[in-house]
Design an enzyme around this catalytic site. Sequence first.
Site, short mmCIF file in Angstrom:
data_model
loop_
_atom_site.label_atom_id
_atom_site.label_comp_id
_atom_site.label_asym_id
_atom_site.label_seq_id
_atom_site.Cartn_x
_atom_site.Cartn_y
_atom_site.Cartn_z
N TYR A 95 -4.48 4.38 0.83
CA TYR A 95 -5.96 3.48 0.17
C TYR A 95 -5.61 3.00 -1.27
CZ TYR A 95 -7.31 7.25 3.79
OH TYR A 95 -7.33 7.94 4.69
N HIS A 96 -4.38 2.54 -1.21
CA HIS A 96 -4.22 1.82 -2.68
C HIS A 96 -3.55 0.52 -2.38
CE1 HIS A 96 -3.10 6.27 -4.28
NE2 HIS A 96 -4.58 5.89 -4.07
N PRO A 97 -4.32 -0.49 -1.62
CA PRO A 97 -3.86 -1.71 -1.28
C PRO A 97 -3.99 -2.39 -2.64
CG PRO A 97 -5.92 -1.50 -0.35
CD PRO A 97 -5.54 -0.10 -0.96
N ASP A 142 0.71 -1.20 -0.02
CA ASP A 142 -0.06 0.01 0.07
C ASP A 142 0.94 1.09 -0.15
OD1 ASP A 142 -2.24 1.68 0.13
OD2 ASP A 142 -2.36 1.52 2.47
#
Length: 555
Positions: A471-473, A295
Amino acid sequence: MRMRPEYDYVIVGAGTAGCVLASRLSADRGNRVLLIEAGPRDTNPWIDIPAGVSRLFSDTSVNWAYDSESEPGLNGRKLYWPRGKVLGGTSAINGHVYMRGNPGDYDAWRDAGNPGWGWTDVLPYFRRSERFYRGEGPFHGARGELPVTGVEEPHPTSEDFVRSAVALGHARNDDFNGPTQEGVGYLQYMIGDGRRASTARVFLRPVLGRSNLSVETGALVEQVLFDGRAARGVRLRDAQGTREIAAAKEVILCGGTINTPQLLMLSGIGEADHLRTFGIDVLADLPGVGRNLQDHIYVHSLTAVDDASSLNRRIRGWRIAPEVLRYFFQHKGLLTSAAAQVGLFAKSSQRLEYPDLQIQMRPFSMLIRDGRYTSEATPAITASCTLVRPSSRGQVRLRSARPSDAPSMVANYLTNPRDIPPLVEGLRIVREILRTPPFSHRVRGDRLPGPTVNSDSEMVAYLRQYAQSMYHPVGTCRMGPSEGCVVDPALRVHGLERLRVVDASVMPLIPSGNTNAPTIMVAEKAAEMILLGARAGAPSAGAPRRASTPTELVT
């Protein structure tokens, strides 16, 4: 399953990837496609309004609203992880930024054993979806469904940020998705005619009239069902109870980086010892399921400025009324804007081949407390620095065998020591820009990290206490041929038949930028592989084809 299949393809998850995939597969009228979503239809009015992202950020009616486990590299803090639970998924609640990443990211995917996933391979799939506001060119498409637009009304503070960065030697870049990523300039958005361009809005809604496409919302898939090692359908639960649905050709998981590995594990696919802990029968011992979680981590700098340099007062209380009226009558103004207008891609070290830092500036103070956005009247701006290629790795695991229970997730931010020096350097770059004319003329004081935070050790302490998820997993069902990978380069689950994963979880390495556009690309490429494979006569069991039924949207 002895049921006669009503569908050829059952797609689990109507998020960023699922909506694209359903549109593309159902374009072949010979395919019967079912798209299943656990959340509701995308009727929440804040979804269409670009500035509505702050309202959706913690709205559990359209958001899974996850929390991480205690993060060991962040002083044991638990971080809030919003993920979309609605038609369109996270593309319906995110910050709209259209960013592909760096060409080197995809060449690294290819070199990790994934032929067909290098930059020159994936560029056509980016272009296929795109309707670029400047028209078609070598790097952009103009005939796709997805509107990609620029900043219509740049704020003077944003322009001064660009000018100060250029004064320090950063190149002006008018297209981060063009020939080069490095430099400073204005961002591009997935916004069209003043409305959010979620994948549900632009890919799914226009094709709901197809007789071979069905969509079910409010339905949680609890398990993938198998005959031997071949996926034959799913079991789901909705308001009417539990039922099973058969698939004649494939089950395709598009639940995203959190929910896809969870569903695989609930279906007996994952690390055997972990599954047995919860009494789950092991179908396939694939230890890579849920691992390789990556992330983007970022940290904010908060700076006091003069009143004209900040939107803080204009977006509070009654003062926002003129912008609300302007939006509803013209679809213009502040409510059509995403959070950040300008960005900068930079290298933390000149030894690097391409940038590892993404910096953004917002002409207001972006404060997040307990998973919620909060605003303030005091004039301020926020500049954020993101590490776009982190070395730290985390995992998603089960908490229980109940499908309704959120899984356990931990990203292990900053546990790899290689991640710390670049972020410290990024904070220094931000400070340098803010202290350089013309931007410096707007500054009235350093609020965060604050004037007393200067040494490397002080900066590291600040990172551990204040850094947040972007918020980019990605990465929990990694694509590749080797041990530890979950899917092959065609996105088929290793060792099983008729089961594929199409979402951000397949990314072996996180792209150097926002992840929504790359997820759309993955779905475009997957759809073509599936359709070409079917036309080439790939083996496919199942009942004889039935006549198509009218499209239904069940809620």
